[in-house]
Design a protein around this motif. Sequence first.
Motif, PDB file in Angstrom:
ATOM      1  N   GLU A 267      17.664 -27.365  13.626  1.00  0.00           N
ATOM      2  CA  GLU A 267      16.573 -27.542  12.670  1.00  0.00           C
ATOM      3  C   GLU A 267      15.265 -27.825  13.399  1.00  0.00           C
ATOM      4  O   GLU A 267      14.221 -27.262  13.077  1.00  0.00           O
ATOM      5  CB  GLU A 267      16.888 -28.694  11.710  1.00  0.00           C
ATOM      6  N   TYR A 268      15.327 -28.676  14.408  1.00  0.00           N
ATOM      7  CA  TYR A 268      14.143 -29.046  15.171  1.00  0.00           C
ATOM      8  C   TYR A 268      13.534 -27.849  15.901  1.00  0.00           C
ATOM      9  O   TYR A 268      12.309 -27.666  15.917  1.00  0.00           O
ATOM     10  CB  TYR A 268      14.498 -30.146  16.167  1.00  0.00           C
ATOM     11  N   THR A 269      14.374 -27.005  16.496  1.00  0.00           N
ATOM     12  CA  THR A 269      13.846 -25.894  17.288  1.00  0.00           C
ATOM     13  C   THR A 269      13.248 -24.777  16.443  1.00  0.00           C
ATOM     14  O   THR A 269      12.702 -23.821  16.999  1.00  0.00           O
ATOM     15  CB  THR A 269      14.918 -25.317  18.238  1.00  0.00           C
ATOM     16  N   SER A 270      13.290 -24.911  15.128  1.00  0.00           N
ATOM     17  CA  SER A 270      12.601 -23.928  14.282  1.00  0.00           C
ATOM     18  C   SER A 270      11.088 -24.076  14.430  1.00  0.00           C
ATOM     19  O   SER A 270      10.330 -23.189  14.052  1.00  0.00           O
ATOM     20  CB  SER A 270      12.993 -24.109  12.818  1.00  0.00           C
ATOM     21  N   GLY A 271      10.637 -25.224  14.988  1.00  0.00           N
ATOM     22  CA  GLY A 271       9.219 -25.439  15.249  1.00  0.00           C
ATOM     23  C   GLY A 271       8.488 -26.253  14.203  1.00  0.00           C
ATOM     24  O   GLY A 271       7.331 -26.613  14.386  1.00  0.00           O
ATOM     25  N   LYS A 272       9.175 -26.551  13.101  1.00  0.00           N
ATOM     26  CA  LYS A 272       8.556 -27.374  12.059  1.00  0.00           C
ATOM     27  C   LYS A 272       9.645 -28.115  11.295  1.00  0.00           C
ATOM     28  O   LYS A 272      10.819 -27.717  11.316  1.00  0.00           O
ATOM     29  CB  LYS A 272       7.729 -26.525  11.107  1.00  0.00           C
ATOM     30  N   CYS A 273       9.262 -29.158  10.632  1.00  0.00           N
ATOM     31  CA  CYS A 273      10.214 -29.944   9.862  1.00  0.00           C
ATOM     32  C   CYS A 273      10.727 -29.104   8.692  1.00  0.00           C
ATOM     33  O   CYS A 273       9.928 -28.552   7.930  1.00  0.00           O
ATOM     34  CB  CYS A 273       9.552 -31.212   9.347  1.00  0.00           C
ATOM     35  N   PRO A 274      12.055 -29.023   8.526  1.00  0.00           N
ATOM     36  CA  PRO A 274      12.589 -28.236   7.421  1.00  0.00           C
ATOM     37  C   PRO A 274      12.361 -28.893   6.053  1.00  0.00           C
ATOM     38  O   PRO A 274      12.504 -28.242   5.027  1.00  0.00           O
ATOM     39  CB  PRO A 274      14.083 -28.148   7.731  1.00  0.00           C
ATOM     40  N   TYR A 275      11.965 -30.157   6.049  1.00  0.00           N
ATOM     41  CA  TYR A 275      11.755 -30.874   4.796  1.00  0.00           C
ATOM     42  C   TYR A 275      10.288 -30.835   4.348  1.00  0.00           C
ATOM     43  O   TYR A 275       9.989 -30.456   3.240  1.00  0.00           O
ATOM     44  CB  TYR A 275      12.241 -32.309   4.935  1.00  0.00           C
ATOM     45  N   CYS A 276       9.357 -31.231   5.238  1.00  0.00           N
ATOM     46  CA  CYS A 276       7.943 -31.290   4.846  1.00  0.00           C
ATOM     47  C   CYS A 276       7.100 -30.150   5.420  1.00  0.00           C
ATOM     48  O   CYS A 276       5.961 -29.955   5.007  1.00  0.00           O
ATOM     49  CB  CYS A 276       7.327 -32.636   5.219  1.00  0.00           C
TER      50      CYS A 276
END
Length: 100
Positions: free
Chosen positions: A74-83
Amino acid sequence: MLALINGIDIDNQGRCVHYHEENDVACLKRAQCGEYYACYLCHDASENHHFLASDKNDSPVLCGVCRHKMNFDEYTSGKCPYCGHAFNPNCKKHYSIYFS
């Protein structure tokens, strides 16, 4: 209650004295104690032991903006998956320190 972020001179979104750009909001969990720190430098300056990497699947990252806990993928997507707040892409230079 929001998750606690440890560090030196941290703001309300987890930026610290070492990393304080707009996208420096990814806080890292120390494996041994499970505490989140703004960065490994803050940890090592505050404790009497060195930062020990966390398992990639054990919520090793906390978004400083919304306090969402996430795994490595999730972190390596480059942005927070929640906000949706962006993370600093240069953090990948420290993966070997933060993740096991």
